[in-house]
Design a protein around this motif. Sequence first.
Motif, mmCIF file in Angstrom:
data_model
loop_
_atom_site.group_PDB
_atom_site.id
_atom_site.type_symbol
_atom_site.label_atom_id
_atom_site.label_comp_id
_atom_site.label_asym_id
_atom_site.label_seq_id
_atom_site.Cartn_x
_atom_site.Cartn_y
_atom_site.Cartn_z
ATOM 1 N N ALA A 262 0.067 3.627 3.353
ATOM 2 C CA ALA A 262 -0.267 2.592 4.340
ATOM 3 C C ALA A 262 -1.523 1.833 3.921
ATOM 4 O O ALA A 262 -1.602 0.604 4.036
ATOM 5 N N LEU A 263 -2.509 2.559 3.397
ATOM 6 C CA LEU A 263 -3.737 1.922 2.928
ATOM 7 C C LEU A 263 -3.494 1.084 1.676
ATOM 8 O O LEU A 263 -4.138 0.058 1.473
ATOM 9 N N ILE B 39 -0.832 -0.629 1.111
ATOM 10 C CA ILE B 39 -0.291 -1.893 1.625
ATOM 11 C C ILE B 39 -1.433 -2.789 2.093
ATOM 12 O O ILE B 39 -1.446 -3.999 1.834
ATOM 13 N N HIS B 40 -2.419 -2.193 2.762
ATOM 14 C CA HIS B 40 -3.592 -2.949 3.201
ATOM 15 C C HIS B 40 -4.356 -3.504 1.996
ATOM 16 O O HIS B 40 -4.789 -4.671 2.007
ATOM 17 N N SER C 70 -4.533 -8.885 6.755
ATOM 18 C CA SER C 70 -3.724 -7.672 6.792
ATOM 19 C C SER C 70 -3.097 -7.472 8.167
ATOM 20 O O SER C 70 -3.715 -7.752 9.195
ATOM 21 N N THR D 150 2.357 -3.710 10.045
ATOM 22 C CA THR D 150 3.090 -3.612 8.777
ATOM 23 C C THR D 150 2.652 -2.382 8.002
ATOM 24 O O THR D 150 3.482 -1.658 7.432
ATOM 25 N N CYS D 151 1.347 -2.142 7.972
ATOM 26 C CA CYS D 151 0.823 -0.978 7.261
ATOM 27 C C CYS D 151 1.313 0.323 7.888
ATOM 28 O O CYS D 151 1.709 1.260 7.175
ATOM 29 N N ILE E 127 5.521 -2.216 -1.662
ATOM 30 C CA ILE E 127 4.158 -2.619 -1.302
ATOM 31 C C ILE E 127 3.949 -4.113 -1.517
ATOM 32 O O ILE E 127 3.450 -4.825 -0.627
ATOM 33 N N ALA F 64 3.399 -6.987 1.583
ATOM 34 C CA ALA F 64 2.171 -7.787 1.634
ATOM 35 C C ALA F 64 2.430 -9.248 1.262
ATOM 36 O O ALA F 64 1.772 -10.155 1.797
#
Length: 307
Positions: A45-46, A48-49, A59, A63-64, A167, A171
């Motif tokens: 998840a991070l 993706i951020h 961000s 979504t994350c 990913i 994004a």
Amino acid sequence: MSSNVFSGSLRSIFKHSRTANSSHYEKNATLELLKSSILVAFSGALRIHLAFLLLNIQSSMLTCVAGGLIIYTVYTLDRALESEEDSVNRKELNGSNKKVGLRVSLLAFVIGTYILAKEGAFELAFIPFVTGYLYSKGIKVGRLALKLKGGLGIKNIVVGLTWGIFIAGLAGRGYGNLVPVVMVFIFFGVKLFINSAIYDFKDIKGDTLAGIKTLPVSLGTRKTRNLLLAMHLLSHLIIGIALIHGILAFEPLIVLYSFVCGLICIQKFTNPGNEEFPSQKLERTFLVDGESTSIMGLRMVAGALIA
């Protein structure tokens, strides 16, 4: 009291004790199964951020979170669908209730897919889900069988391609310029290829017994280490050039930390899979799975100091 009654009582007591111990062991193993993918999901998840940051896009927390749930689904599903090598590589999961793992992973998938559908990225949820199933179990139609697990480096390629696309896709969806999105794909795709190969070093014994031709099993430790080092240097060189030329957002801390951390991991954790001490396992977990968390922490500290 007769001896038969007495011995019968003893047998009943021991049977109850064995049943209770077995039930307790199953609960612990099931809990380990459900917990085993949480850190990977949080780290994903991070990532993706971080991809949003590299693309200089605001961000999306939803979504994350959804991405993290999909990642949790795929890894828990892989561990719940029993494989021969996991009985050696992940002994702590032996005896776990696989049905519970399947139900929880599918619930996470439904929630994650629902969120991504609301975010306009419904189709991206199925890329890792379908690929993960083909990797873990495969499909068989008549004489035709398709399973992604087993070939030389196939596991690592599947991991790199799947999560790199996932990913970068989450994004960069709707992003006008494809080049920065491809750069993000290269950055995370190569990194996750390398991370999966690093974990293969500790799983050499189980993979060898199961006949899975991972890179360390097939190429040997030295050649695999050199391959990973070359991939790491080349990918970070490409990303560094992209940062300098403004193709990606100027986030030098992300790339520099990733570069140094990757070098340490390749050097330190690419040795044959002997039994790990708890401190070594914690260190590997922190540097490999916890890398994105560390990057975010350092970036927040650096931002506070500059402000």
